[in-house]
Design an enzyme around this catalytic site. Structure first.
Site, PDB file in Angstrom:
ATOM      1  N   GLY A  96      10.402  -5.750  -1.288  1.00  0.00           N
ATOM      2  CA  GLY A  96       9.677  -4.363  -2.018  1.00  0.00           C
ATOM      3  C   GLY A  96      10.403  -3.248  -1.120  1.00  0.00           C
ATOM      4  O   GLY A  96      10.453  -3.407  -0.524  1.00  0.00           O
ATOM      5  N   GLN A 120      11.388   5.638   0.596  1.00  0.00           N
ATOM      6  CA  GLN A 120      12.001   4.775   1.636  1.00  0.00           C
ATOM      7  C   GLN A 120      13.655   5.094   1.676  1.00  0.00           C
ATOM      8  O   GLN A 120      13.934   4.814   2.445  1.00  0.00           O
ATOM      9  CB  GLN A 120      12.016   3.508   1.432  1.00  0.00           C
ATOM     10  N   CYS A 126       7.521  -3.896   6.785  1.00  0.00           N
ATOM     11  CA  CYS A 126       8.234  -2.976   5.947  1.00  0.00           C
ATOM     12  C   CYS A 126       9.530  -3.277   6.728  1.00  0.00           C
ATOM     13  O   CYS A 126       9.617  -2.061   7.553  1.00  0.00           O
ATOM     14  CB  CYS A 126       6.832  -1.695   6.534  1.00  0.00           C
ATOM     15  N   LEU A 127      10.085  -2.485   5.282  1.00  0.00           N
ATOM     16  CA  LEU A 127      12.341  -2.169   5.673  1.00  0.00           C
ATOM     17  C   LEU A 127      11.758  -1.094   6.537  1.00  0.00           C
ATOM     18  O   LEU A 127      12.922  -0.687   7.308  1.00  0.00           O
ATOM     19  CB  LEU A 127      12.944  -1.784   4.956  1.00  0.00           C
ATOM     20  N   HIS A 144       1.573  -2.325  -0.925  1.00  0.00           N
ATOM     21  CA  HIS A 144       2.280  -1.734   0.089  1.00  0.00           C
ATOM     22  C   HIS A 144       2.898  -1.230  -0.699  1.00  0.00           C
ATOM     23  O   HIS A 144       3.264  -0.031  -0.094  1.00  0.00           O
ATOM     24  CB  HIS A 144       2.843  -2.339   0.385  1.00  0.00           C
ATOM     25  N   GLU A 145       3.733  -1.012  -1.284  1.00  0.00           N
ATOM     26  CA  GLU A 145       3.977  -0.005  -2.313  1.00  0.00           C
ATOM     27  C   GLU A 145       4.503   1.521  -2.948  1.00  0.00           C
ATOM     28  O   GLU A 145       4.428   2.120  -2.540  1.00  0.00           O
ATOM     29  CB  GLU A 145       6.173  -0.343  -3.531  1.00  0.00           C
ATOM     30  N   HIS A 177       3.210   4.176  -0.197  1.00  0.00           N
ATOM     31  CA  HIS A 177       4.188   4.168   0.117  1.00  0.00           C
ATOM     32  C   HIS A 177       4.486   5.943  -0.732  1.00  0.00           C
ATOM     33  O   HIS A 177       4.813   6.406  -0.347  1.00  0.00           O
ATOM     34  CB  HIS A 177       5.976   3.528   0.004  1.00  0.00           C
TER      35      HIS A 177
HETATM   36 NI    NI Z   1       7.024  -0.961   2.798  1.00  0.00          NI
END
Ligand code: NI
Length: 172
Positions: A46, A51, A95-96, A137-138, A141
């Site tokens: 995701g 991000q 998370c990236l 999660h997204e 963000h």
């Molecule tokens: Ni994330």
């Protein structure tokens, strides 16, 4: 399409509330194309627009719950809202923007999201297990929330490898 660089934890852009998308134009299409490519390149599940430094309500999520023999596919969600949740799951989340670190986060087991596609058409989509976790999660963000802020605690490499966090999750 082009790869975009992923903002890392510590950057204030990750803690801002994103604005709704109001123009369903070529620029949005470009953003979503780039996010898809960036997600695939990073081997993630995701990615949210903030991000990649864009404070707009758009995310991409990899749907991995597919029938055997079929390929996972990316779902694009513009202006997503959670409209229904069911059940619960406790598990490691990453998370990236927080590479190599994982924490225990409680999420619903099933989530229904209402969103728009890149052309502005409304639709609803359901996510189960990892996909439900990803949707939540997204969307977090987009509200400036990184999972490290809501994790019950962060996990060590040993705990992740041994799976010992599961005993704790079951005790709840
Ligand atoms: Ni994330």
């Amino acid at each position: 399409m082009a790869l975009r660089s992923i903002v890392l934890e510590g950057d204030s852009v990750l803690h801002k509330t994103c604005r709704p998308v109001t123009k369903f134009d070529d620029r949005l299409a470009q953003l979503l194309d780039d996010m898809r490519e960036t997600l695939s390149e990073a081997d993630g599940v995701g990615l949210a627009a903030p991000q990649v430094g864009v404070l707009r309500r758009a995310v991409v999520v990899l749907e991995t719950n597919v029938p055997e023999g079929e390929e996972p596919y990316i779902i694009e969600l513009v202006n997503p809202e959670v409209v229904a949740c069911e059940g619960g799951q406790e598990g490691p989340e990453g998370c990236l923007s927080v590479p190599g670190r994982f924490g225990l986060v409680r999420r619903p087991m099933d989530v229904t999201v209402r969103a728009q596609d890149r052309h502005g058409n409304e639709f609803e989509v359901k996510g189960h297990e990892l996909t439900a976790r990803c949707f939540c999660h997204e969307i977090d963000h987009l509200n400036g929330i990184v999972f490290t802020e809501i994790a019950s605690r962060m996990l060590t490499d040993e705990e992740l490898e041994s799976g010992s966090w599961q005993d704790e999750a079951e005790e709840e």
